[in-house]
Design a protein around this motif. Structure first.
Motif: not given
Length: 323
Positions: A111-118
Protein backbone atom coordinates in the motif's frame (compact mmCIF):
# COMPACT_ATOMS: atom_id res chain seq x y z
CA UNK A 1 15.63 25.80 -40.91
CA UNK A 2 13.99 28.36 -38.62
CA UNK A 3 10.56 27.27 -39.81
CA UNK A 4 11.43 23.64 -39.05
CA UNK A 5 12.64 24.52 -35.54
CA UNK A 6 9.48 26.51 -34.84
CA UNK A 7 7.33 23.61 -36.02
CA UNK A 8 9.26 21.19 -33.78
CA UNK A 9 9.02 23.57 -30.80
CA UNK A 10 5.27 23.94 -31.31
CA UNK A 11 4.86 20.17 -31.41
CA UNK A 12 6.89 19.68 -28.23
CA UNK A 13 4.87 22.33 -26.41
CA UNK A 14 1.66 20.61 -27.47
CA UNK A 15 2.90 17.27 -26.14
CA UNK A 16 3.97 18.83 -22.84
CA UNK A 17 0.69 20.67 -22.45
CA UNK A 18 -1.36 17.55 -23.15
CA UNK A 19 -1.26 16.01 -19.64
CA UNK A 20 -1.76 19.42 -18.00
CA UNK A 21 -4.81 20.15 -20.12
CA UNK A 22 -6.18 16.65 -19.45
CA UNK A 23 -5.78 17.15 -15.71
CA UNK A 24 -7.42 20.57 -15.87
CA UNK A 25 -10.41 19.06 -17.69
CA UNK A 26 -10.71 16.17 -15.24
CA UNK A 27 -13.22 14.69 -14.67
CA UNK A 28 -14.77 14.35 -18.10
CA UNK A 29 -16.56 11.06 -17.34
CA UNK A 30 -17.91 9.11 -14.32
CA UNK A 31 -15.45 8.10 -11.59
CA UNK A 32 -15.57 4.53 -10.33
CA UNK A 33 -15.47 4.19 -6.54
CA UNK A 34 -14.44 0.64 -5.69
CA UNK A 35 -15.96 -0.64 -2.43
CA UNK A 36 -14.00 -3.70 -1.21
CA UNK A 37 -16.91 -5.14 0.80
CA UNK A 38 -20.52 -6.14 0.02
CA UNK A 39 -23.47 -3.72 0.26
CA UNK A 40 -24.77 -2.99 3.75
CA UNK A 41 -21.52 -3.05 5.73
CA UNK A 42 -19.65 -0.15 7.33
CA UNK A 43 -17.35 0.39 4.35
CA UNK A 44 -20.25 0.40 1.92
CA UNK A 45 -22.29 2.79 4.06
CA UNK A 46 -19.47 5.34 4.36
CA UNK A 47 -18.47 4.94 0.70
CA UNK A 48 -21.96 5.73 -0.54
CA UNK A 49 -22.35 8.59 1.93
CA UNK A 50 -19.11 10.25 0.82
CA UNK A 51 -19.75 9.43 -2.84
CA UNK A 52 -23.22 10.99 -2.79
CA UNK A 53 -22.08 14.10 -0.90
CA UNK A 54 -19.08 14.54 -3.19
CA UNK A 55 -21.28 14.21 -6.28
CA UNK A 56 -23.72 16.82 -4.97
CA UNK A 57 -20.99 19.26 -3.96
CA UNK A 58 -18.86 19.01 -7.11
CA UNK A 59 -21.32 17.74 -9.76
CA UNK A 60 -18.91 14.85 -10.41
CA UNK A 61 -20.47 11.45 -11.06
CA UNK A 62 -19.17 8.77 -8.69
CA UNK A 63 -20.34 5.20 -9.33
CA UNK A 64 -19.95 2.68 -6.46
CA UNK A 65 -18.59 -0.71 -7.54
CA UNK A 66 -18.68 -3.41 -4.82
CA UNK A 67 -15.77 -5.85 -5.18
CA UNK A 68 -15.86 -7.97 -1.98
CA UNK A 69 -13.78 -10.93 -0.90
CA UNK A 70 -10.64 -12.01 0.98
CA UNK A 71 -10.97 -9.43 3.75
CA UNK A 72 -11.26 -6.57 1.27
CA UNK A 73 -7.98 -7.36 -0.48
CA UNK A 74 -9.69 -8.24 -3.79
CA UNK A 75 -11.10 -4.72 -4.10
CA UNK A 76 -7.74 -3.16 -3.29
CA UNK A 77 -6.01 -5.34 -5.88
CA UNK A 78 -8.58 -4.16 -8.42
CA UNK A 79 -7.61 -0.55 -7.69
CA UNK A 80 -3.89 -1.32 -7.90
CA UNK A 81 -4.38 -2.73 -11.42
CA UNK A 82 -6.38 0.27 -12.64
CA UNK A 83 -4.90 3.02 -14.80
CA UNK A 84 -3.64 6.06 -12.82
CA UNK A 85 -5.99 8.52 -14.50
CA UNK A 86 -8.13 9.61 -11.57
CA UNK A 87 -11.15 7.65 -12.80
CA UNK A 88 -10.66 4.73 -10.40
CA UNK A 89 -10.74 5.32 -6.65
CA UNK A 90 -11.11 2.87 -3.78
CA UNK A 91 -12.36 3.21 -0.22
CA UNK A 92 -9.56 1.48 1.63
CA UNK A 93 -9.22 0.83 5.32
CA UNK A 94 -6.85 -0.66 7.85
CA UNK A 95 -8.27 -4.14 7.14
CA UNK A 96 -7.13 -4.47 3.57
CA UNK A 97 -4.18 -2.10 3.53
CA UNK A 98 -2.12 -2.66 6.67
CA UNK A 99 -3.45 -5.97 8.04
CA UNK A 100 -4.41 -8.11 5.04
CA UNK A 101 -0.98 -8.02 3.38
CA UNK A 102 0.53 -9.74 6.43
CA UNK A 103 -2.16 -12.43 6.56
CA UNK A 104 -2.85 -13.34 2.94
CA UNK A 105 -0.01 -15.01 1.07
CA UNK A 106 -1.77 -14.19 -2.20
CA UNK A 107 -1.57 -10.43 -1.60
CA UNK A 108 1.21 -8.98 -3.72
CA UNK A 109 0.57 -5.25 -3.35
CA UNK A 110 2.36 -2.85 -1.05
CA UNK A 111 0.00 0.00 0.00
CA UNK A 112 2.92 2.38 0.45
CA UNK A 113 4.15 1.74 -3.09
CA UNK A 114 1.23 0.69 -5.26
CA UNK A 115 -1.39 3.21 -4.11
CA UNK A 116 -1.51 6.90 -3.38
CA UNK A 117 -3.32 8.04 -0.23
CA UNK A 118 -5.79 10.79 -1.13
CA UNK A 119 -8.08 11.58 1.79
CA UNK A 120 -8.69 10.14 5.24
CA UNK A 121 -12.44 10.05 5.86
CA UNK A 122 -13.24 8.59 9.28
CA UNK A 123 -12.27 6.15 12.00
CA UNK A 124 -14.28 3.89 14.28
CA UNK A 125 -13.75 1.37 17.07
CA UNK A 126 -14.84 -2.24 16.79
CA UNK A 127 -17.93 -3.32 18.73
CA UNK A 128 -18.84 -6.75 20.12
CA UNK A 129 -22.59 -7.42 20.06
CA UNK A 130 -25.06 -10.23 20.66
CA UNK A 131 -28.78 -10.75 20.20
CA UNK A 132 -30.92 -8.99 22.79
CA UNK A 133 -32.33 -12.36 23.91
CA UNK A 134 -28.85 -13.84 24.29
CA UNK A 135 -27.76 -15.40 27.59
CA UNK A 136 -24.86 -12.93 27.59
CA UNK A 137 -25.67 -9.58 29.15
CA UNK A 138 -22.10 -8.30 29.56
CA UNK A 139 -18.65 -8.91 28.11
CA UNK A 140 -17.52 -10.19 31.50
CA UNK A 141 -20.10 -12.97 31.21
CA UNK A 142 -18.76 -13.92 27.78
CA UNK A 143 -15.19 -14.10 29.10
CA UNK A 144 -16.23 -16.16 32.15
CA UNK A 145 -18.19 -18.61 29.98
CA UNK A 146 -15.32 -18.91 27.49
CA UNK A 147 -12.90 -19.78 30.28
CA UNK A 148 -15.17 -22.57 31.47
CA UNK A 149 -15.81 -23.94 27.97
CA UNK A 150 -13.04 -22.94 25.52
CA UNK A 151 -13.78 -22.91 21.78
CA UNK A 152 -17.53 -23.29 22.22
CA UNK A 153 -18.66 -19.66 21.93
CA UNK A 154 -18.82 -18.56 18.30
CA UNK A 155 -18.39 -15.10 16.83
CA UNK A 156 -18.97 -13.85 13.31
CA UNK A 157 -16.80 -11.28 11.55
CA UNK A 158 -16.79 -9.67 8.09
CA UNK A 159 -13.91 -11.92 7.08
CA UNK A 160 -10.52 -13.40 7.81
CA UNK A 161 -7.73 -10.88 8.02
CA UNK A 162 -9.88 -7.86 8.80
CA UNK A 163 -9.05 -5.51 11.66
CA UNK A 164 -12.32 -6.67 13.18
CA UNK A 165 -11.23 -10.31 13.12
CA UNK A 166 -7.90 -9.39 14.72
CA UNK A 167 -9.58 -7.21 17.35
CA UNK A 168 -11.41 -10.30 18.61
CA UNK A 169 -8.24 -12.41 18.50
CA UNK A 170 -6.21 -9.76 20.35
CA UNK A 171 -8.89 -9.46 23.04
CA UNK A 172 -9.12 -13.25 23.34
CA UNK A 173 -5.39 -13.52 23.84
CA UNK A 174 -5.39 -10.72 26.44
CA UNK A 175 -8.26 -12.36 28.33
CA UNK A 176 -6.80 -15.85 28.08
CA UNK A 177 -9.82 -17.32 26.29
CA UNK A 178 -10.55 -19.21 23.10
CA UNK A 179 -13.52 -18.18 20.91
CA UNK A 180 -14.49 -19.90 17.68
CA UNK A 181 -14.22 -17.62 14.67
CA UNK A 182 -16.81 -17.83 11.88
CA UNK A 183 -15.73 -15.60 8.96
CA UNK A 184 -18.23 -14.17 6.46
CA UNK A 185 -17.99 -12.25 3.21
CA UNK A 186 -18.85 -8.89 4.73
CA UNK A 187 -20.57 -7.49 7.81
CA UNK A 188 -24.09 -7.76 6.43
CA UNK A 189 -23.93 -11.55 6.05
CA UNK A 190 -22.40 -11.89 9.51
CA UNK A 191 -25.13 -9.68 10.97
CA UNK A 192 -27.89 -11.80 9.44
CA UNK A 193 -26.49 -14.95 11.03
CA UNK A 194 -26.03 -13.21 14.37
CA UNK A 195 -29.64 -12.01 14.29
CA UNK A 196 -30.86 -15.51 13.50
CA UNK A 197 -28.80 -17.01 16.32
CA UNK A 198 -26.40 -19.00 14.14
CA UNK A 199 -23.45 -17.38 15.95
CA UNK A 200 -23.31 -16.30 19.59
CA UNK A 201 -21.56 -12.99 19.01
CA UNK A 202 -20.87 -10.55 16.22
CA UNK A 203 -17.71 -8.46 16.03
CA UNK A 204 -18.18 -5.53 13.67
CA UNK A 205 -17.43 -1.89 13.02
CA UNK A 206 -19.77 0.48 14.81
CA UNK A 207 -21.28 1.72 11.49
CA UNK A 208 -22.17 -1.87 10.54
CA UNK A 209 -23.93 -2.67 13.82
CA UNK A 210 -25.34 0.66 14.94
CA UNK A 211 -28.75 0.42 13.22
CA UNK A 212 -29.53 -2.97 14.78
CA UNK A 213 -28.33 -1.78 18.19
CA UNK A 214 -30.57 1.29 17.99
CA UNK A 215 -33.47 -0.88 16.82
CA UNK A 216 -33.11 -2.99 19.96
CA UNK A 217 -32.32 -6.18 18.06
CA UNK A 218 -28.69 -6.39 19.15
CA UNK A 219 -27.03 -5.69 22.49
CA UNK A 220 -23.60 -4.03 22.46
CA UNK A 221 -21.27 -5.59 25.02
CA UNK A 222 -18.03 -3.65 24.54
CA UNK A 223 -15.95 -1.59 22.14
CA UNK A 224 -12.34 -2.57 21.50
CA UNK A 225 -10.82 0.82 22.16
CA UNK A 226 -9.15 2.69 25.00
CA UNK A 227 -12.20 4.91 25.45
CA UNK A 228 -15.92 4.73 24.71
CA UNK A 229 -17.40 5.52 21.34
CA UNK A 230 -19.34 8.79 21.09
CA UNK A 231 -21.97 6.85 19.15
CA UNK A 232 -22.33 4.29 21.97
CA UNK A 233 -21.61 6.25 25.16
CA UNK A 234 -23.25 3.65 27.41
CA UNK A 235 -21.13 0.77 26.11
CA UNK A 236 -17.89 0.10 28.05
CA UNK A 237 -14.50 0.02 26.38
CA UNK A 238 -12.49 -3.16 26.92
CA UNK A 239 -9.90 -1.03 28.71
CA UNK A 240 -12.49 -0.52 31.46
CA UNK A 241 -12.72 -4.31 31.82
CA UNK A 242 -9.03 -4.54 32.62
CA UNK A 243 -7.58 -5.00 29.13
CA UNK A 244 -5.85 -1.67 28.63
CA UNK A 245 -3.45 -3.15 26.08
CA UNK A 246 -6.37 -3.75 23.70
CA UNK A 247 -6.98 -0.65 21.60
CA UNK A 248 -8.12 -1.55 18.09
CA UNK A 249 -9.97 0.74 15.76
CA UNK A 250 -10.19 0.99 12.01
CA UNK A 251 -10.05 3.89 9.58
CA UNK A 252 -11.45 4.56 6.13
CA UNK A 253 -10.05 6.66 3.33
CA UNK A 254 -9.85 7.24 -0.42
CA UNK A 255 -6.94 5.88 -2.45
CA UNK A 256 -6.00 5.77 -6.13
CA UNK A 257 -3.48 3.79 -8.19
CA UNK A 258 0.14 4.88 -7.82
CA UNK A 259 1.25 7.60 -10.25
CA UNK A 260 -2.18 9.24 -10.30
CA UNK A 261 -1.42 12.91 -11.12
CA UNK A 262 -0.73 14.99 -8.03
CA UNK A 263 -3.07 17.72 -9.26
CA UNK A 264 -5.98 15.26 -9.18
CA UNK A 265 -4.98 13.93 -5.75
CA UNK A 266 -4.82 17.46 -4.35
CA UNK A 267 -8.17 18.38 -5.88
CA UNK A 268 -10.01 15.35 -4.49
CA UNK A 269 -8.41 15.84 -1.08
CA UNK A 270 -9.55 19.45 -0.96
CA UNK A 271 -13.13 18.56 -1.86
CA UNK A 272 -13.33 15.70 0.66
CA UNK A 273 -11.87 17.85 3.43
CA UNK A 274 -14.47 20.53 2.68
CA UNK A 275 -17.17 17.90 3.16
CA UNK A 276 -15.70 16.70 6.45
CA UNK A 277 -15.68 20.30 7.71
CA UNK A 278 -19.40 20.58 6.98
CA UNK A 279 -21.48 20.15 10.18
CA UNK A 280 -24.18 18.32 8.20
CA UNK A 281 -21.77 15.79 6.70
CA UNK A 282 -19.90 15.35 9.99
CA UNK A 283 -23.20 14.65 11.72
CA UNK A 284 -24.20 12.15 9.04
CA UNK A 285 -20.93 10.27 9.52
CA UNK A 286 -21.31 10.29 13.31
CA UNK A 287 -24.86 9.01 12.99
CA UNK A 288 -23.38 6.00 11.19
CA UNK A 289 -21.10 5.34 14.17
CA UNK A 290 -17.86 6.80 12.82
CA UNK A 291 -15.79 9.88 13.63
CA UNK A 292 -14.87 12.19 10.71
CA UNK A 293 -11.25 13.25 10.50
CA UNK A 294 -9.60 15.20 7.68
CA UNK A 295 -5.94 14.88 6.67
CA UNK A 296 -3.67 16.16 3.95
CA UNK A 297 -2.49 13.47 1.51
CA UNK A 298 1.00 13.42 3.01
CA UNK A 299 -0.40 13.01 6.54
CA UNK A 300 -2.58 10.12 5.46
CA UNK A 301 0.31 8.49 3.57
CA UNK A 302 2.46 8.73 6.71
CA UNK A 303 -0.28 7.07 8.79
CA UNK A 304 -0.56 4.20 6.30
CA UNK A 305 3.21 3.70 6.20
CA UNK A 306 3.55 3.69 9.99
CA UNK A 307 0.69 1.30 10.61
CA UNK A 308 1.67 -0.98 7.73
CA UNK A 309 4.95 -1.74 9.49
CA UNK A 310 3.44 -1.80 13.00
CA UNK A 311 0.80 -4.37 12.12
CA UNK A 312 3.30 -6.92 10.90
CA UNK A 313 4.34 -7.61 14.48
CA UNK A 314 0.77 -7.26 15.80
CA UNK A 315 -0.43 -9.95 13.40
CA UNK A 316 2.48 -12.22 14.34
CA UNK A 317 1.91 -11.75 18.08
CA UNK A 318 -1.85 -12.32 17.79
CA UNK A 319 -1.31 -15.74 16.28
CA UNK A 320 -4.17 -15.08 13.85
CA UNK A 321 -4.08 -16.99 10.59
CA UNK A 322 -6.14 -17.12 7.41
CA UNK A 323 -7.43 -20.62 6.76
Amino acid sequence: MIKTLLTLLTALCAVAAGPVQAQAAWPEKPIRLIVPFPPGGGTDILSRLIGNELSQATKWTLVPDNRPGAGGTIGIAEAVRAAPTGYDLVMGQKDNLVVGPWLYKSVSYDPTRDLVAIAHVAYTPVVIVTRTDSRFKTMKEVIAAARKAPDTITYGSPGNGTTIHLAAEILSKAAGIKLRHVPYKGSNAAMMDALSGNVDLLVASVPSALAQIKAGKMRALAVTSAKRSTSLPDVPAVAELGYKQVDVSTWYGLFAPAKTPQAIVTRINGEVNKLLASPAVAKAIQEQGAEPKAMKPEQFAALVKTEYHQWKSIVEQSGATVE
